[in-house]
Scaffold this motif. Sequence first.
Motif, mmCIF file in Angstrom:
data_model
loop_
_atom_site.group_PDB
_atom_site.id
_atom_site.type_symbol
_atom_site.label_atom_id
_atom_site.label_comp_id
_atom_site.label_asym_id
_atom_site.label_seq_id
_atom_site.Cartn_x
_atom_site.Cartn_y
_atom_site.Cartn_z
ATOM 1 N N THR B 33 -32.538 53.921 142.278
ATOM 2 C CA THR B 33 -33.853 54.054 141.635
ATOM 3 C C THR B 33 -34.820 54.633 142.665
ATOM 4 O O THR B 33 -34.842 54.194 143.816
ATOM 5 C CB THR B 33 -34.366 52.656 141.205
ATOM 6 O OG1 THR B 33 -33.354 52.055 140.414
ATOM 7 C CG2 THR B 33 -35.659 52.741 140.443
ATOM 8 N N VAL B 35 -38.085 55.193 144.722
ATOM 9 C CA VAL B 35 -39.262 54.428 145.147
ATOM 10 C C VAL B 35 -39.998 55.265 146.184
ATOM 11 O O VAL B 35 -39.368 55.860 147.070
ATOM 12 C CB VAL B 35 -38.834 53.077 145.774
ATOM 13 C CG1 VAL B 35 -40.009 52.401 146.468
ATOM 14 C CG2 VAL B 35 -38.252 52.146 144.727
ATOM 15 N N GLN B 109 -39.294 42.805 148.329
ATOM 16 C CA GLN B 109 -39.485 43.300 146.967
ATOM 17 C C GLN B 109 -40.652 44.294 146.954
ATOM 18 O O GLN B 109 -41.698 44.024 147.577
ATOM 19 C CB GLN B 109 -39.781 42.129 146.012
ATOM 20 C CG GLN B 109 -38.577 41.227 145.764
ATOM 21 C CD GLN B 109 -38.237 40.333 146.961
ATOM 22 O OE1 GLN B 109 -39.134 39.732 147.528
ATOM 23 N NE2 GLN B 109 -36.972 40.270 147.344
ATOM 24 N N SER B 124 -45.470 52.746 146.093
ATOM 25 C CA SER B 124 -45.065 51.336 146.043
ATOM 26 C C SER B 124 -45.412 50.674 147.362
ATOM 27 O O SER B 124 -45.614 51.354 148.375
ATOM 28 C CB SER B 124 -43.562 51.218 145.809
ATOM 29 O OG SER B 124 -43.218 51.751 144.548
ATOM 30 N N ILE B 138 -37.337 45.269 142.318
ATOM 31 C CA ILE B 138 -36.663 46.268 143.166
ATOM 32 C C ILE B 138 -36.610 45.687 144.575
ATOM 33 O O ILE B 138 -37.645 45.460 145.213
ATOM 34 C CB ILE B 138 -37.410 47.610 143.132
ATOM 35 C CG1 ILE B 138 -37.381 48.187 141.710
ATOM 36 C CG2 ILE B 138 -36.773 48.593 144.106
ATOM 37 C CD1 ILE B 138 -38.144 49.480 141.549
ATOM 38 N N ASN B 139 -35.399 45.408 145.029
ATOM 39 C CA ASN B 139 -35.209 44.790 146.347
ATOM 40 C C ASN B 139 -34.754 45.842 147.350
ATOM 41 O O ASN B 139 -33.875 46.657 147.047
ATOM 42 C CB ASN B 139 -34.112 43.725 146.284
ATOM 43 C CG ASN B 139 -34.496 42.555 145.401
ATOM 44 O OD1 ASN B 139 -35.052 41.576 145.860
ATOM 45 N ND2 ASN B 139 -34.187 42.656 144.106
ATOM 46 N N VAL B 179 -32.936 53.411 145.771
ATOM 47 C CA VAL B 179 -32.582 52.004 145.998
ATOM 48 C C VAL B 179 -31.558 51.554 144.960
ATOM 49 O O VAL B 179 -31.766 51.704 143.754
ATOM 50 C CB VAL B 179 -33.839 51.108 145.894
ATOM 51 C CG1 VAL B 179 -33.503 49.673 146.276
ATOM 52 C CG2 VAL B 179 -34.950 51.647 146.774
ATOM 53 N N PRO B 181 -29.235 48.475 143.041
ATOM 54 C CA PRO B 181 -29.538 47.086 142.659
ATOM 55 C C PRO B 181 -29.189 46.086 143.772
ATOM 56 O O PRO B 181 -29.764 45.011 143.849
ATOM 57 C CB PRO B 181 -28.649 46.861 141.430
ATOM 58 C CG PRO B 181 -28.431 48.218 140.872
ATOM 59 C CD PRO B 181 -28.411 49.155 142.034
ATOM 60 N N HIS B 185 -30.352 51.083 150.376
ATOM 61 C CA HIS B 185 -31.227 52.197 150.049
ATOM 62 C C HIS B 185 -31.041 53.323 151.052
ATOM 63 O O HIS B 185 -30.466 53.131 152.126
ATOM 64 C CB HIS B 185 -32.691 51.734 150.048
ATOM 65 C CG HIS B 185 -33.129 51.173 151.361
ATOM 66 N ND1 HIS B 185 -32.807 49.893 151.750
ATOM 67 C CD2 HIS B 185 -33.825 51.715 152.377
ATOM 68 C CE1 HIS B 185 -33.306 49.672 152.947
ATOM 69 N NE2 HIS B 185 -33.923 50.755 153.358
#
Lengths: 418, 200
Positions: B33, B35, B109, B124, B138-139, B179, B181, B185
């Motif tokens: 994802t 970020v 997070q 973010s 999102i970690n 990133v 799950p 990342h």
Amino acid sequence: MSRESWLDSESERWQQDGLISAEARRAILARYPKQQTDPSRLLIPLAVLTAGFALVLFVAWHWQELPMAAKLGMTSTLAIALYGGAAWSAGRGRANATEVWLLAAVLSSFSLLVAIADVYLWNEPETVALWCAVAAALTAAATGATLISALASALLAWWVLLAGGGTIPWQFLLVFPLVVTAAEQSRHRAVATLTAIAFGAWVMIMATNTWNGSTPVMLFIVLAGAAIEQWSHQPTERRLVFARATPGSAMSVIGLIVTLAGAVHSTPQATTASAALFDAHSGQSPWPALVLAAGLIIVAFGVSRRAALRPRVLAVGAALWFNAALAGRVALFGDWVWVALFSAALLFVGASLVRESAQTNDRGTFALGLTAVIGLVIVHFSSGEALRGSIVLLASAAILFLVGRQSRRVAPPQEPAA
Amino acid sequence: MTMRARVVGACSAVLAIALGLWLYLQWPRWYGTEVLLPVELKTEGAAPGAVVASYPDARLQLDASNTLEATGKTQMPRITVRSVGVVWDSRHDPTAEAASLRSRTVYVQVKTIDKTTTMGEALSHVVSISTTLVPEAINLRVQVTATNPSAQINLGIAGGRLPLAADTALAQAAAILKVLPSGRHAIVGVIAGGKRINFF
């Protein structure tokens, strides 16, 4: 010294000793005529090396401008080509040339792994170094090539020192069997030494990382110490090659030191953590204590096998006492009781071995005993408990003095010189 | 087994390692994802044609009660974050707690905020920290690179040396992260000087 020079001087001595006649010497020397050395033969390898440097320099200078596919394509093609060269050379039965091809292939595989990390901006040099060590170890284990085995051992030792500063290098346990397999096939003393250095580096890093922590590593270090000590009793030819160069008594001393160091620093938290390993539900399993005890008893038996009956009984008894004390420290008693019992046990082992060595002139036994006594002194000297340490050390000195005096009384008379 | 077969076997194993490593590093770029995190880009200490990236969000102040006063270099601007679960145990000695956190893997997070990049995309920020993955957030899985008894920690977010042209405007930059799950990342590009620069 060249082969011709060696044969010339040796055959002269054979003739002087009457082993061969002058005619026989002439015939032997005629069979191996002196070859004319041609220094220009060095020029071709030098040219190849220079061309290689030129290529590396050119690629390195333009590295940033190359697209990702070119970087990965170039390095992987080079690695495959060099491994192909090694396979071709092996097919022709040229062992030395195969080894050189393999060395080049392994180095090129390093460049491939580094290139992958570089294009993906992967900022973990320790992990890349580990994978390079794995690549070298795999090649070494598969082929038994001496150069690659030495490279894999050295790289693994370097990785342990590089990565071991902040985290526990567990991955070593996965790579080390490959390195040992390679050393076994290579049977070269330098490879054996490098492998032993890699193992030593790992033990040192593990000990320093977990000295006062709550991880169960010390339990495994105790077992490793026991294994090393037991190994020292194997005949030389039955030891793995990397341990073959080390004398049995030295291995025994190392085993004793490792075991005692592990046991001394096996804190209650560490034992609880060990318990959690064996029994995830309650965390109260007795297995860690039993394993710890087993390790120490194994070492005690090993030590006793180097000595005669009386010190053997003393050593085993002392180890049992030590185990009881350790268990007691963890479960029931305070530190003071444990330290006193531990000191007494160690002193008995050390003193009895030193006494035994006086009667048998066995330097290995003497070294073991002395190590135990010195270990005791260090433990108390560095404990930070000045009064208690002084009292225990004084008591220890008195016991050593008494044992020493008794030893002089019972020492057998020296054999008269022939 | 012949020596030739052994060499071929070793070659296959080494290529398998290289392929595995490539897949491992490519995976977040395929399935991660996106970020955007604010990033500081500096040319000092970097080779020509490169910059060094550091994240303001990687310097955190934990919400702990048992801390010692920060001195000297520790007085850098830091983002105060809350802990999800126990990260810094306030019942313990702060020096020992700092030592136990060092080199540990933790999760932070991230959440989009009102600020945007120079291209108008939502930035973010790190909002909390935990020792385990927090569901439905999102970690970022990161390693603690430095700690002190003031409950200040530095994190190792993907970055380091980035290949950027010398004429790139470095102010108000944002790193483009992908990133997974699991929190793993990778940095795939930056937004700098009003341009989106992809590294792949």
